[in-house]
Design an enzyme around this catalytic site. Structure first.
Site, PDB file in Angstrom:
ATOM      1  N   GLY A 163      -1.921 -39.608   8.978  1.00 21.53           N
ATOM      2  CA  GLY A 163      -0.869 -40.368   8.996  1.00 21.53           C
ATOM      3  C   GLY A 163      -0.958 -41.480   8.168  1.00 21.53           C
ATOM      4  N   GLU A 209      -8.235 -37.294   9.310  1.00 23.61           N
ATOM      5  CA  GLU A 209      -7.790 -36.126   8.811  1.00 23.61           C
ATOM      6  C   GLU A 209      -6.706 -36.314   7.740  1.00 23.61           C
ATOM      7  OE1 GLU A 209      -5.380 -34.595  12.671  1.00 23.61           O
ATOM      8  OE2 GLU A 209      -7.475 -34.525  12.646  1.00 23.61           O
ATOM      9  N   ARG A 269      -1.438 -36.346   3.056  1.00 26.89           N
ATOM     10  CA  ARG A 269      -0.804 -36.858   2.108  1.00 26.89           C
ATOM     11  C   ARG A 269      -1.428 -37.991   1.380  1.00 26.89           C
ATOM     12  NH1 ARG A 269       4.533 -37.321   3.728  1.00 26.89           N
ATOM     13  NH2 ARG A 269       3.962 -37.278   5.965  1.00 26.89           N
ATOM     14  N   TYR A 291      13.970 -34.590   6.047  1.00 29.14           N
ATOM     15  CA  TYR A 291      13.679 -35.881   6.488  1.00 29.14           C
ATOM     16  C   TYR A 291      14.806 -36.914   5.885  1.00 29.14           C
ATOM     17  CZ  TYR A 291       9.280 -33.972   7.991  1.00 29.14           C
ATOM     18  OH  TYR A 291       8.310 -33.041   8.624  1.00 29.14           O
ATOM     19  N   CYS A 335      22.684 -22.033  -0.746  1.00 27.19           N
ATOM     20  CA  CYS A 335      23.951 -22.016  -0.151  1.00 27.19           C
ATOM     21  C   CYS A 335      23.855 -23.010   1.035  1.00 27.19           C
ATOM     22  CB  CYS A 335      24.397 -20.545   0.328  1.00 27.19           C
ATOM     23  SG  CYS A 335      24.749 -19.673  -1.028  1.00 27.19           S
TER      24      CYS A 335
END
Length: 418
Positions: free
Chosen positions: A230, A271, A274, A313, A339
């Site tokens: 996070g 962990e 990102r 998001y 599409c």
């Protein structure tokens, strides 16, 4: 945020050559930038006796990236069979792998226990009876409920499908101890892309307090706490980066104080995914169409099957137009060819005037970019490249082909009569 100056300085002079050789679109990752972030993370927590990062494989599940993480001394955080297999192929063994799954099936437990096992991190108390042989080391994922807030991406803990509730957590360890476990860890994951380092400090403090409570109740000792991932990155140029140094210093103080009270210091695991690779990747595309109706649309040769964060998001990814300055700008939407009207990399973005064949660099795709790809409309995912520390460029995943797409239609007939 803009690419790091070191990444840009090495990438941009060679970008036309890379595009000519490999063709667009492609994701490209910066090995040296990844390694530097690994070093910074390790240094930030050097005051804790046992610190380990378990790279979140879901962020960028490429063997070349996992090899870098293994070389830097990190483990792997997995949540599926294939991630376990990838991690073992990268050299991860035993307690170098943490398996944190949810809604886990029996086949996943079988894979978790194969080939030297892993650290088993159970998401629910109901899973414990489904583990036929409880390992010596067991961990549970804790969900504090209303005791903590989450954030926009991951949601509030009371609405989260993850983890063991506060009311169940002592009983979970009691049952694990009764089943033969003698070594224990405690895990949580409460936020995603969090830039306020104090939130992570509070998470570490919460887990250490819970360790004291459970240890007193059950007379057990915890080998580690895992504060999850996070850690955020600043996608927008005006955002401040997470203060890793302050976070490391304040969490280290918590651990030192714990040791002074109890005579030992548990390990600190995390962990991050990102944070480790996100800023060190870019999606490079080429402008192929321009459409002027109620808005101006710049069509590029990739779509959200290569980067779905903006559609999923409403996420911002910074975009540069190669070789063009900011002097002459125009407001445009940068779009793909699906599409779907949300197939957009940028909405009403003020960019240098773009012409066909211009190269666009979409920043911060080193995590949850290629990994979240899909094949809607039969679109195929692009190749992945690595800008290596020795200034070579390596193909680390080829682009998907039509043959890949149709491969699952090649099967033996199998029919039952009802």
């Amino acid at each position: 945020m803009p690419l790091s100056s070191s990444f840009a300085d090495r990438l941009y002079p060679a970008l036309p050559q890379i595009c000519d050789h490999y063709g667009t679109p492609f994701h490209i990752y910066d090995e040296e930038g990844i390694r530097e972030t690994c070093r910074q993370l390790r240094n930030a927590f050097s005051g804790i006796d046992n610190f380990r990062e378990f790279y979140a494989v879901k962020a960028l599940p490429n063997p070349a990236i996992l090899k870098i993480m293994k070389d830097m001394g990190f483990g792997f955080d997995c949540s599926s069979n294939t991630e376990l297999i990838l991690s073992r192929q990268a050299g991860g063994r035993g307690e170098e792998i943490m398996f944190t799954s949810n809604n886990t099936g029996s086949d996943e437990f079988e894979t978790a226990f194969a080939d030297g096992g892993c650290i088993l991190n159970l998401d629910d108390i109901s899973l414990l009876p489904k583990v036929t042989a409880v390992p010596d080391l067991i961990c549970f994922r804790y969900n504090p409920g209303a005791r903590r807030s989450g954030n926009d991406i991951i949601g509030t803990p009371t609405e989260s499908k993850y983890g063991v509730s506060h009311e169940q957590i002592v009983e979970a360890y009691r049952q694990a101890k009764a089943r033969g476990a003698t070594r224990f860890g405690l895990h949580t994951m409460l936020a995603s892309n969090e830039l306020q380092y104090s939130y992570m400090v509070q998470t570490a403090e919460m887990l250490l307090e819970l360790v004291e409570e459970i240890s007193t109740e059950l007379d057990i000792t915890f080998e580690f706490i895992n504060i999850g991932g996070g850690l955020g990155i600043p996608y927008r140029p005006d955002q401040e980066p997470l203060n890793l140094e302050a976070m490391g210093a304040e969490i280290t103080t918590l651990f030192v104080n714990f040791k002074s009270r109890h005579g030992y210091m548990p390990g600190l695991y995390m962990e991050s995914g990102r944070f480790m690779t996100g800023p060190h990747g870019a999606l490079v595309v080429k402008a192929i169409n321009r459409k002027d109706i109620y808005r101006t649309y710049i069509g590029v040769d990739a779509c959200m099957s290569a980067l779905m964060r903006p559609a999923l998001y409403g996420a911002y990814h910074h975009i540069e137009v190669y070789g063009k300055t900011d002097n002459n700008k125009q407001v445009v939407d940068v779009v793909g060819s699906l599409c779907e009207n949300n197939d957009k990399f940028a909405i009403q973005r003020n960019l240098p005037v773009i012409e066909e064949n211009d190269i666009l660099i979409i920043h911060d795709t080193g995590a949850h970019g290629s990994a979240m790809g899909f094949n809607y409309n039969g679109k195929l995912r692009p190749k992945e490249l690595l800008l290596c520390s020795d200034s070579t460029v390596e193909l680390i995943r080829r682009e998907e082909t039509k043959e890949d797409y149709f491969a699952t239609l090649n099967f033996s007939a199998d029919t039952i009569k009802l």
